[in-house]
Design a protein around this motif. Structure first.
Motif, short mmCIF file in Angstrom:
data_model
loop_
_atom_site.label_atom_id
_atom_site.label_comp_id
_atom_site.label_asym_id
_atom_site.label_seq_id
_atom_site.Cartn_x
_atom_site.Cartn_y
_atom_site.Cartn_z
N UNK A 139 0.83 -1.21 0.00
CA UNK A 139 0.00 0.00 0.00
C UNK A 139 0.86 1.26 0.00
N UNK A 140 2.03 1.18 0.65
CA UNK A 140 2.89 2.36 0.70
C UNK A 140 3.62 2.53 -0.64
N UNK A 141 3.80 3.75 -1.01
CA UNK A 141 4.49 4.12 -2.26
C UNK A 141 4.16 3.19 -3.42
N UNK A 142 2.84 3.01 -3.63
CA UNK A 142 2.39 2.17 -4.75
C UNK A 142 1.77 3.07 -5.81
N UNK A 143 2.51 3.32 -6.90
CA UNK A 143 2.01 4.26 -7.91
C UNK A 143 0.71 3.80 -8.56
N UNK A 144 0.46 2.48 -8.58
CA UNK A 144 -0.75 1.99 -9.23
C UNK A 144 -2.01 2.42 -8.48
N UNK A 145 -1.92 2.48 -7.14
CA UNK A 145 -3.10 2.90 -6.36
C UNK A 145 -3.42 4.36 -6.68
N UNK A 146 -2.39 5.22 -6.61
CA UNK A 146 -2.61 6.64 -6.88
C UNK A 146 -3.14 6.87 -8.29
N UNK A 147 -2.53 6.17 -9.26
CA UNK A 147 -2.96 6.33 -10.65
C UNK A 147 -4.39 5.86 -10.83
N UNK A 148 -4.78 4.77 -10.13
CA UNK A 148 -6.15 4.27 -10.25
C UNK A 148 -7.15 5.26 -9.65
N UNK A 149 -6.79 5.84 -8.51
CA UNK A 149 -7.67 6.83 -7.88
C UNK A 149 -7.89 8.00 -8.83
N UNK A 150 -6.80 8.44 -9.46
CA UNK A 150 -6.89 9.54 -10.42
C UNK A 150 -7.79 9.15 -11.60
N UNK A 151 -7.61 7.92 -12.09
CA UNK A 151 -8.44 7.44 -13.20
C UNK A 151 -9.92 7.40 -12.81
N UNK A 152 -10.21 6.96 -11.57
CA UNK A 152 -11.60 6.89 -11.11
C UNK A 152 -12.22 8.30 -11.06
N UNK A 153 -11.45 9.26 -10.55
CA UNK A 153 -11.96 10.64 -10.47
C UNK A 153 -12.27 11.16 -11.87
N UNK A 154 -11.34 10.98 -12.80
CA UNK A 154 -11.57 11.43 -14.18
C UNK A 154 -12.78 10.70 -14.78
N UNK A 155 -12.85 9.39 -14.56
CA UNK A 155 -13.96 8.60 -15.09
C UNK A 155 -15.29 9.04 -14.52
N UNK A 156 -15.31 9.33 -13.22
CA UNK A 156 -16.54 9.74 -12.56
C UNK A 156 -17.09 11.02 -13.18
N UNK A 157 -16.20 11.96 -13.46
CA UNK A 157 -16.67 13.26 -13.97
C UNK A 157 -16.88 13.29 -15.48
N UNK A 158 -16.02 12.58 -16.23
CA UNK A 158 -16.13 12.67 -17.70
C UNK A 158 -17.00 11.56 -18.29
N UNK A 159 -17.15 10.44 -17.57
CA UNK A 159 -17.84 9.25 -18.07
C UNK A 159 -17.26 8.77 -19.39
N UNK A 160 -15.99 9.08 -19.62
CA UNK A 160 -15.36 8.67 -20.86
C UNK A 160 -14.46 7.47 -20.60
N UNK A 161 -14.72 6.37 -21.33
CA UNK A 161 -13.94 5.14 -21.15
C UNK A 161 -12.48 5.38 -21.50
N UNK A 162 -12.29 5.99 -22.68
CA UNK A 162 -10.93 6.20 -23.16
C UNK A 162 -10.20 7.22 -22.28
N UNK A 163 -10.94 8.26 -21.82
CA UNK A 163 -10.37 9.27 -20.92
C UNK A 163 -9.87 8.64 -19.63
N UNK A 164 -10.66 7.68 -19.11
CA UNK A 164 -10.30 7.02 -17.86
C UNK A 164 -9.01 6.22 -18.03
N UNK A 165 -8.93 5.48 -19.13
CA UNK A 165 -7.74 4.65 -19.36
C UNK A 165 -6.49 5.54 -19.49
N UNK A 166 -6.61 6.61 -20.30
CA UNK A 166 -5.44 7.46 -20.51
C UNK A 166 -5.05 8.26 -19.27
N UNK A 167 -6.06 8.72 -18.50
CA UNK A 167 -5.75 9.45 -17.26
C UNK A 167 -4.94 8.55 -16.33
N UNK A 168 -5.36 7.29 -16.24
CA UNK A 168 -4.65 6.36 -15.36
C UNK A 168 -3.24 6.06 -15.86
#
Lengths: 232, 105
Positions: B63-92
Motif C-alpha cells: 500500500x505504501x508508495x504504490x504508484x498503481x493505487x494513486x494512478x487508479x484513484x486519479x483514473x476513477x476521479x476522471x472517469x466519474x466526472x467525464x464518463x469517458x472510457x478512453x479518458x479514464x484509461x489514458x488518465x490512469x
C-alpha cells in the motif's frame, strides 16, 4: 433488399462511435499477449475463437498466473455470465428467426453491439429486418477488434516492458465500470469483489480467486436486490 | 497455454451468448434475476482489477508508495466526472507514467 441494406448500415453507423475505445483495448490485448510470450498465431487465434475483450484478458491474466485449464475456463464462464442477460433481453426480438440467424448473431453479441441494437430494437419493433442492425453492428465490432489485435501483435514486439502496460488491464476494466461508480449498491458489490479477490489471490487454491470473488459479490448483490424489493 | 483451453473458452463464451436466444421463446427471466445479472460486471471486474494493483510481484499487499493505487484513484476521479472510457484509461496510464518516471525517480 434495400430495407435490409438500410438497416445494416444503420447498425454500422450506430456502433461506430463505440469503436473508439475498442481500438486501444484490442491493441493492449495484442501487446500483452506478446509480452506474456504467446505466439502471434495464438494471440490472434484467441481473438477469432473467443471474440470477447474481457474473456481474452482474463485468459491471459490467469495463464500468466499459472492457473489450470479448468479454473481458466470456469473464470471465463463467470465473466461471460453477463451475456445471459443480453440474450434474455434479445430473445424477445429474435425468437422468430431461423436457427442459422441465431447461430450467426450469437457470435457477435458483444457489449457494444448489444448496447446499440437494443436501442434500435426498442424503437423499431415492427421492422421485419431489424436483425440486420445487429448483424451490421456486430460485424463492425468484429472487424475492428481483429484489426486492432493485429496492430497490438505488431507493436508488442517493439513496446518495452518498462512502460508497465500490463497496468492497462486494470485500467480498462475500471473504465468499463465508470457508469456504475455513481450507484451506491454497485460500489458495495465492487468493493466486496475486489477485497475478496485480493485476499483470495494467495489463499484460494488453484487461482480460483476470480470465481470465489464473483460468487461472494453476486451474493451481496442478491441480498441488496431483495432488501430493495421488500421496501417496495 | 494450449489451443484446447482457448477453444473451450471460445465455446463457453459462445454458449452464454447463444443459450438465451436459442432456448427462450419469450422473455422468461423475472425482474429479480435481471436485476441481479445487471450486477455481474460490478461483481466480476474488480476481481480482475484489484489484485494486480494492490499486490506486488511477490504477492504481498503493497500500500505504501504504490504508484498503481494513486494512478487508479486519479483514473476513477476522471472517469466519474467525464464518463469517458478512453479518458479514464489514458488518465490512469499517464499519471502512472508520471509517477514511475518522474515522481519516484
Amino acid at each position: 433488399m434495400n430495407d435490409r441494406l438500410k438497416t445494416l448500415s444503420k447498425g454500422i453507423i450506430d456502433v461506430s462511435p463505440l469503436m473508439i475505445p475498442v481500438v486501444p483495448f484490442g491493441i493492449i490485448y495484442g501487446v500483452i499477449g506478446m509480452e506474456l510470450g504467446l505466439s502471434a498465431y495464438m494471440t490472434f487465434g484467441m481473438s477469432i475463437i473467443v471474440f470477447g475483450g474481457a474473456s481474452q484478458i482474463v485468459l491471459l491474466q490467469l495463464f500468466s498466473g499459472g492457473a489450470s485449464s479448468l479454473v481458466t475456463i470456469t473464470s471465463v464462464g463467470a465473466v461471460n455470465s453477463r451475456h445471459l442477460l443480453y440474450g434474455a433481453v434479445f430473445s424477445e426480438y429474435l425468437s422468430h428467426l431461423k436457427l442459422t440467424w441465431k447461430i450467426i448473431l450469437s457470435y457477435v453479441l458483444i457489449d457494444q453491439a448489444f448496447a446499440v441494437s437494443n436501442n434500435y430494437f426498442k424503437e423499431n419493433r415492427n421492422d421485419n429486418y431489424k436483425h440486420y442492425h445487429l448483424l451490421g453492428a456486430g460485424f463492425t465490432c468484429w472487424t475492428i477488434w481483429q484489426i486492432s489485435t493485429i496492430l497490438g501483435i505488431v507493436l508488442g514486439s517493439v513496446v518495452p516492458d518498462e512502460l508497465g502496460l500490463s497496468f492497462t488491464i486494470s485500467l480498462t476494466f475500471l473504465a468499463l465500470l465508470i457508469n456504475d461508480f455513481r450507484k451506491f449498491k454497485n460500489v458495495i458489490v465492487m468493493l466486496v469483489s475486489g477485497i475478496v479477490a485480493t485476499i483470495g489471490y494467495n489463499t484460494v487454491p488453484f487461482q480460483a480467486y476470480i470465481i470465489v470473488a464473483a460468487i461472494s459479490a453476486l451474493l451481496v448483490a442478491t441480498l441488496l436486490t431483495l432488501i430493495n424489493l421488500k421496501k417496495k | 497455454m494450449h489451443w484446447s483451453t482457448i477453444i473451450y473458452c471460445g465455446i463457453v463464451t459462445y454458449l452464454t451468448r447463444f443459450s438465451m436466444i436459442f432456448l427462450l421463446k419469450k422473455d422468461i427471466l423475472n425482474e429479480k434475476t435481471k436485476k441481479v445479472l445487471s450486477f455481474v460486471p460490478s461483481a466480476i471486474f474488480p476481481a480482475i482489477i484489484f489484485p494486480p494493483i494492490f499486490l506486488d510481484s511477490a504477492g504481498s499487499i503493497d500500500i505504501e508508495s504504490n504508484p498503481k493505487i494513486l494512478a487508479s484513484v486519479f483514473a476513477i476521479i476522471i472517469g466519474y466526472f467525464t464518463r469517458s472510457i478512453i479518458g479514464t484509461i489514458f488518465a490512469g496510464l499517464i499519471s502512472y507514467w508520471f509517477l514511475i518516471f518522474v515522481y519516484y525517480q
